[in-house]
Scaffold this active site. Structure first.
Site, mmCIF file in Angstrom:
data_model
loop_
_atom_site.group_PDB
_atom_site.id
_atom_site.type_symbol
_atom_site.label_atom_id
_atom_site.label_comp_id
_atom_site.label_asym_id
_atom_site.label_seq_id
_atom_site.Cartn_x
_atom_site.Cartn_y
_atom_site.Cartn_z
ATOM 1 N N ASP A 38 4.883 0.719 -4.275
ATOM 2 C CA ASP A 38 4.334 0.079 -5.457
ATOM 3 C C ASP A 38 4.441 -1.436 -5.333
ATOM 4 O O ASP A 38 5.522 -1.982 -5.121
ATOM 5 C CB ASP A 38 5.107 0.561 -6.684
ATOM 6 C CG ASP A 38 4.417 0.230 -7.988
ATOM 7 O OD1 ASP A 38 3.881 -0.881 -8.114
ATOM 8 O OD2 ASP A 38 4.420 1.087 -8.899
ATOM 9 N N GLU A 43 -15.937 -0.889 -0.111
ATOM 10 C CA GLU A 43 -17.174 -1.558 -0.493
ATOM 11 C C GLU A 43 -18.372 -0.933 0.221
ATOM 12 O O GLU A 43 -19.447 -0.771 -0.376
ATOM 13 C CB GLU A 43 -17.109 -3.049 -0.179
ATOM 14 C CG GLU A 43 -18.399 -3.775 -0.573
ATOM 15 C CD GLU A 43 -18.237 -5.277 -0.605
ATOM 16 O OE1 GLU A 43 -17.621 -5.778 -1.566
ATOM 17 O OE2 GLU A 43 -18.735 -5.953 0.319
ATOM 18 N N ASP A 65 -16.374 -2.224 -7.773
ATOM 19 C CA ASP A 65 -17.740 -1.763 -7.991
ATOM 20 C C ASP A 65 -17.865 -1.031 -9.330
ATOM 21 O O ASP A 65 -18.893 -0.422 -9.601
ATOM 22 C CB ASP A 65 -18.186 -0.844 -6.856
ATOM 23 C CG ASP A 65 -17.284 0.380 -6.714
ATOM 24 O OD1 ASP A 65 -16.049 0.208 -6.795
ATOM 25 O OD2 ASP A 65 -17.790 1.489 -6.525
ATOM 26 N N THR A 102 -14.624 -4.236 3.035
ATOM 27 C CA THR A 102 -13.728 -3.106 3.220
ATOM 28 C C THR A 102 -14.532 -1.805 3.293
ATOM 29 O O THR A 102 -15.712 -1.765 2.931
ATOM 30 C CB THR A 102 -12.732 -2.994 2.059
ATOM 31 O OG1 THR A 102 -13.420 -2.545 0.883
ATOM 32 C CG2 THR A 102 -12.083 -4.341 1.761
ATOM 33 N N GLU A 109 0.854 -1.192 0.000
ATOM 34 C CA GLU A 109 0.000 0.000 0.000
ATOM 35 C C GLU A 109 0.890 1.243 0.000
ATOM 36 O O GLU A 109 1.707 1.415 0.906
ATOM 37 C CB GLU A 109 -0.912 0.009 1.227
ATOM 38 C CG GLU A 109 -1.730 1.279 1.402
ATOM 39 C CD GLU A 109 -2.643 1.570 0.207
ATOM 40 O OE1 GLU A 109 -2.557 2.689 -0.338
ATOM 41 O OE2 GLU A 109 -3.419 0.656 -0.171
ATOM 42 N N ASP A 112 -7.872 1.441 -7.618
ATOM 43 C CA ASP A 112 -8.177 2.722 -8.250
ATOM 44 C C ASP A 112 -8.671 2.455 -9.673
ATOM 45 O O ASP A 112 -7.962 1.833 -10.469
ATOM 46 C CB ASP A 112 -6.921 3.589 -8.285
ATOM 47 C CG ASP A 112 -7.213 5.038 -8.631
ATOM 48 O OD1 ASP A 112 -8.121 5.276 -9.456
ATOM 49 O OD2 ASP A 112 -6.527 5.929 -8.099
#
Length: 232
Positions: free
Chosen positions: A118, A214, A176, A211, A90, A140
């Site tokens: 990364d 979500e 999503d 999460t 992260e 993302d």
């Protein structure tokens, strides 16, 4: 530009945006200063090497979560599977600080190691077939057409992942964004090392831990999608 492991200059390949958000609270700074050095993956530098078996002696498998955000899924998964070594990547420092607190509270310090940066810099240094599972949860979406090449599910990145995943290992994707689903399916079709699993797209896999991203998607009326791709 960045320098690759071979020393050749290559365009920066970030698939994420900012690295810092609002000011950290004192407890978050303490976790970054005291706990992160204990959990940081060593050797993620040009010319370095990462041996997950040495990081997690006796672990049944090694799993990787790419972009763990606030750490809800990472911490819950690590606590639920103490026999699994869990690597997490992260770049967003605030998310790392939140995750460290959850890991400490959940008692999963022993089977988690983190890379603040990364994910591909870590993947490049893993040995062939090292991973038994990879999570990519609410990445993302990079919705603008000119930014599509920053999406993690590009053929290039999938090929790199395939190298470090064992036969039968699963890449689990949750998003999503319908266009991200289509983009990912199209990318997987170009990488013979993967095939789509038989799991339904509208139901999370067993053991799923929701999460914060979500939860925001559901509040906004967007439908989560769950995809599993299997390493041939």
């Amino acid at each position: 530009m960045i320098e690759t492991l071979t020393g050749a200059a290559q365009p920066r390949r970030n698939f994420y945006g900012r690295r810092h958000g609002k000011a950290l609270r004192p407890t978050q700074r303490r976790h970054l200063e005291e706990l992160l050095p204990r959990l940081a993956v060593p050797g993620v530098t040009p010319g370095g090497a990462v041996d997950p078996a040495a990081l997690f002696p006796g672990a049944r498998e090694i799993w990787l979560e790419i972009g763990f955000g606030g750490g809800e899924h990472l911490a819950a998964t690590a606590a639920a599977h103490p026999d699994i070594g869990l690597l997490g990547c992260e770049p967003f420092v605030n998310g790392v600080a939140m995750t460290l607190r959850q890991i400490e509270l959940g008692g999963a310090v022993g089977n988690v190691r983190l890379h603040v940066g990364d994910a591909r810099d870590l993947v490049d240094l893993l040995p062939d077939g090292a991973l038994g599972r990879v999570y990519l949860l609410y990445p993302d979406p990079w919705p603008k057409a000119r930014h599509r090449d920053r999406r993690f599910t590009s053929p290039e990145n999938l090929t790199a992942l395939a190298r470090v995943m064992a036969p039968g290992a699963e890449l689990r994707l949750a998003t999503d964004i319908a266009d991200y689903v289509e983009h990912s399916l199209a990318s997987v079709a170009q990488v013979p090392a993967f095939e789509r699993g038989a799991a339904p797209i509208d139901a999370p896999w067993p053991g799923w831990h929701r999460t914060r991203y979500e939860a925001k998607a559901l509040t906004a009326g967007r439908r989560p999608n769950y995809l599993i791709f299997v390493r041939r």
